[in-house]
Design a protein around this motif. Structure first.
Motif, PDB file in Angstrom:
ATOM      1  N   PRO A  35       5.979   4.861   5.821  1.00 50.60           N
ATOM      2  CA  PRO A  35       4.829   4.640   4.932  1.00 50.60           C
ATOM      3  C   PRO A  35       3.522   4.713   5.709  1.00 50.60           C
ATOM      4  O   PRO A  35       2.936   3.689   6.071  1.00 50.60           O
ATOM      5  CB  PRO A  35       5.082   3.249   4.352  1.00 50.60           C
ATOM      6  N   PHE A  37       0.224   4.586   6.010  1.00 43.49           N
ATOM      7  CA  PHE A  37      -1.051   4.267   5.383  1.00 43.49           C
ATOM      8  C   PHE A  37      -2.154   4.192   6.434  1.00 43.49           C
ATOM      9  O   PHE A  37      -3.254   3.754   6.151  1.00 43.49           O
ATOM     10  CB  PHE A  37      -0.969   2.963   4.595  1.00 43.49           C
ATOM     11  N   GLY A 125       9.020  -0.560   5.015  1.00 44.22           N
ATOM     12  CA  GLY A 125       8.365  -0.527   3.710  1.00 44.22           C
ATOM     13  C   GLY A 125       6.897  -0.901   3.733  1.00 44.22           C
ATOM     14  O   GLY A 125       6.150  -0.459   4.592  1.00 44.22           O
ATOM     15  N   SER A 126       6.502  -1.744   2.776  1.00 40.90           N
ATOM     16  CA  SER A 126       5.073  -2.020   2.625  1.00 40.90           C
ATOM     17  C   SER A 126       4.519  -2.791   3.829  1.00 40.90           C
ATOM     18  O   SER A 126       3.339  -2.646   4.149  1.00 40.90           O
ATOM     19  CB  SER A 126       4.805  -2.779   1.338  1.00 40.90           C
ATOM     20  N   GLY A 129       3.477  -0.193   6.187  1.00 38.21           N
ATOM     21  CA  GLY A 129       2.287   0.470   5.639  1.00 38.21           C
ATOM     22  C   GLY A 129       1.033  -0.331   5.917  1.00 38.21           C
ATOM     23  O   GLY A 129       0.026   0.205   6.390  1.00 38.21           O
TER      24      GLY A 129
END
Lengths: 355, 307
Positions: A35, A37, A125-126, A129
């Motif tokens: 992820p 970001f 996962g997040s 990110g």
């Protein structure tokens, strides 16, 4: 030297840089589901390298101040004008400087990618990110505040390696950027068919299974991050060179992380052609909004700038909700047809018979 | 020596961060959505306070409940239009996160349109950069001159803390929420409707964002980008506290807020005033360190102690 229409030039530049950043994002997100970001991080490092290093090397060579004074807004413009004057008479040196800038940016981006491999190992996962996003924010904050690096809030002027053509130098920069973008696209296509990306896709689909087959997941992840970071840093360096001025404030997580995400999701995660289409559509839509700003404002009484945000926001939501695969979904890479395999077998047998 | 006013302002700021962090945590726990739209919800809270204050000229603190309700409403709209469908389709957490990013961009655009409207139609010159603190009434208590926000913010904080504590431990809705967070399938078997739980968590999460924005506007200069600038600090608060534990976020918000506000002035005499520019780096570094050393955050440690 040819001079492009400013609008065409802007479209080419936005498209080319958008394509490079989105391809780099796709290598990490599409093939390995990292992820990412924090795309801004590698981009801004590339831009900072392009703004800080070649100018200083040339200043040192010409006997101009190259230390903290170089980034001081009192001297910077004067120093850079002298350097550009010198470069404009020196074609080969200009090209060497340009290539050196890109190589250094790519190296720095690769190092950044390698450093990001550690959190990518521990987090999922997040969480990952958010961590990557935070890295980007930290570096931006330092580049914004640490004046001796690239002038902090005042920014610095960029060395112009295309000064030798005179007035059309920005058109040339745009065309060269487009050429680089296309070569990176071709590289990404070749990469997509390589055993390496097949391995990445296997890891993405089942980590355990690929580990059982002896694939080194840690190494693969680090390699992917290095490749992605290097490509993104090149995009940052190209954009900074084109704009002629390094201003940290124009490198935001919105334009360099979230918009590439939107391009990628619209086009199709994991599909290079889809990404090209996504970037092209977005670039044209954005340019149209900017171009017809006054027409739009006369019909609906809002600033066209915000229309762009609404457009990007709606596209993200609609793609996520109704077409998570994007316009062009990723296709499974097929193995060679039976005939081709037979032919290869025959050829090998013949060669063995000859021996 | 640190100024007392600075400490008090740091506390008010930390209250804002803590409430926002709890909002992020509630939405994350219930729906597994990392809410990027938090930024715009906070900013809308700021603008609700500003607009109501400007048109009525009452004290800004009166409108905190309206900010809560409005951002709560934004949360509900987000859930009903976007998040609900994605949860039903079992979208991955990256897709959930991306969808809230789309919502954030749209809310941000509308916020800017609203600010433009205030500025050009109502001729409010300061609509894109205001300091509400100047209109915050001052009260004299003993010999100290105290701003109203310094009293209201802690009261709001205590009320919200008690509300969340009582709700999660004493009411049926709160217990249903906890059950759904623990195991949605089992909770459904027991007859709990997860939709109501999700809807309410979005309302509460959004509302807390608006409330924290309202409090933030009383210590910070307001503008359309206030949400974007502070959202990473909110994330930091939530993650340092441990996003999976609501009470941890109260602590995490305070820790992050206080260190961001107080560490630079404490260190400045020792290392030089340059450190003041790097204020933003402190919460971010804290967050990265937490994630790398103990991703579950402080909250887990606190909960273990309590048991």
């Amino acid at each position: 030297m040819i001079e492009l229409n400013p609008l065409v030039e802007l479209i080419i530049m936005n498209f080319a840089v958008g394509l490079i950043v989105t391809i780099s994002l796709n290598i990490e997100v599409g093939y390995l589901r990292i992820p990412q970001f924090g795309r801004l991080l590698a981009v801004i490092v590339g831009a900072v390298i392009a703004a800080a290093v070649p100018g200083r090397i040339l200043a040192l060579y010409l006997g101009l101040p190259y230390g903290a004074e170089y980034a001081d807004h009192m001297y910077n413009a004067k120093i850079v004008i002298q350097i550009n004057n010198f470069l404009s008479k020196n074609l080969l040196l200009s090209l060497a400087v340009f290539i050196l800038t890109l190589v250094l940016a790519a190296l720095a981006g690769g190092v950044i990618g390698y450093l990001c491999a550690y959190p990518a190992l521990r987090l999922k996962g997040s969480y990952l990110g958010i961590t990557l996003l935070t890295f980007g924010e930290i570096v931006t904050s330092i580049a914004w505040n640490y004046q001796p690096l690239v002038g902090g809030t005042a920014g610095v002027y960029m060395v112009n390696p295309f000064a030798f053509v005179g007035s059309g130098s920005s058109s040339l920069a745009a065309l060269i950027t487009l050429t680089i973008a296309i070569s990176i696209y071709i590289y990404a296509e070749i990469l997509a068919r390589s055993p390496f990306v097949r391995m990445l896709k296997a890891i993405r689909d089942s980590e355990v299974a690929s580990e059982v087959y002896g694939k080194n997941i840690v190494k693969a992840r680090a390699q992917t991050l290095v490749i992605g970071g290097a490509i993104a840093a090149v995009a940052g360096a190209l954009w900074a060179t084109y704009t002629g001025r390094m201003n940290v404030a124009s490198y935001t997580r919105l334009t360099w992380t979230f918009w590439p995400w939107a391009f990628m999701m619209l086009g199709g995660v994991g599909n290079n052609l889809g990404i090209l289409v996504g970037v092209l559509l977005f670039t044209l839509a954005r340019t149209a909004i900017i171009q017809y700003k006054y027409v739009i404002t006369s019909v609906i009484p809002i600033a066209a700038e915000w229309l762009e945000y609404i457009l990007v926001g709606l596209v993200i939501i609609f793609v996520v909700m109704f077409k998570p695969q994007g316009l062009m979904p990723e296709k499974p890479t097929l193995t060679l047809p039976r005939k081709a395999i037979e032919e290869i077998r025959k050829r090998v047998e013949q060669e063995q018979g000859r021996l | 020596m640190i100024d007392v006013t600075l400490v008090i302002k740091a506390v008010v700021y930390s209250i804002s961060i803590a409430l926002g962090a709890v909002g992020i945590s509630i939405i994350y726990n219930a729906t597994k959505t990392f809410n990027f739209a938090h930024a715009s919800m906070v900013a809308w809270g700021v603008y609700i306070i500003f607009a109501f204050f400007w048109f009525t000229k009452y004290i800004p603190e009166l409108f905190l409940p309206i900010a809560f309700l409005f951002s709560g409403f934004l949360g509900v709209v987000t859930y009903v239009t976007v998040n609900r469908r994605l949860i039903m389709a079992k979208a991955s957490d990256i897709n959930l996160m991306m969808s809230t990013l789309g919502v954030d961009l749209i809310l941000f655009a509308f916020l800017n349109i609203f600010a433009d409207y205030l500025m050009y139609t109502h001729k409010i010159g300061i609509a894109k950069g205001f300091v509400l603190e100047t209109w915050d009434p001052r009260i004299k208590i003993l010999d100290f001159e105290v701003r109203l926000a310094w009293i209201v913010a802690p009261v709001v904080f205590i009320i919200m803390f008690l509300f969340i504590y009582i709700m999660f431990s004493r009411t049926k809705l709160g217990i249903a929420m906890r059950a759904t967070i623990e195991n949605p399938e089992l909770a459904q078997l027991q007859g709990i409707n997860p939709e109501i739980v999700y809807l309410f968590s979005w309302f509460l999460g959004g509302g807390l964002a608006g409330l924290s924005g309202g409090i933030l506007s009383l210590v910070f200069a307001g503008g359309p980008t206030i949400g974007m600038e502070t959202v990473v600090t909110f994330f930091a608060g939530a993650i340092v506290g441990g996003i999976e534990t609501v009470y941890g976020c109260f602590v995490g918000g305070f820790l992050v807020g206080l260190s961001e506000y107080l560490i630079p002035p404490i260190l400045a005499p020792l290392v030089g005033s340059w450190i003041n520019s790097y204020r933003m780096v402190i919460p971010l570094t804290m967050m990265v360190l937490t994630l790398l050393i103990k991703p579950s955050g402080l909250g887990v440690i606190i909960e273990r102690r309590l048991r």
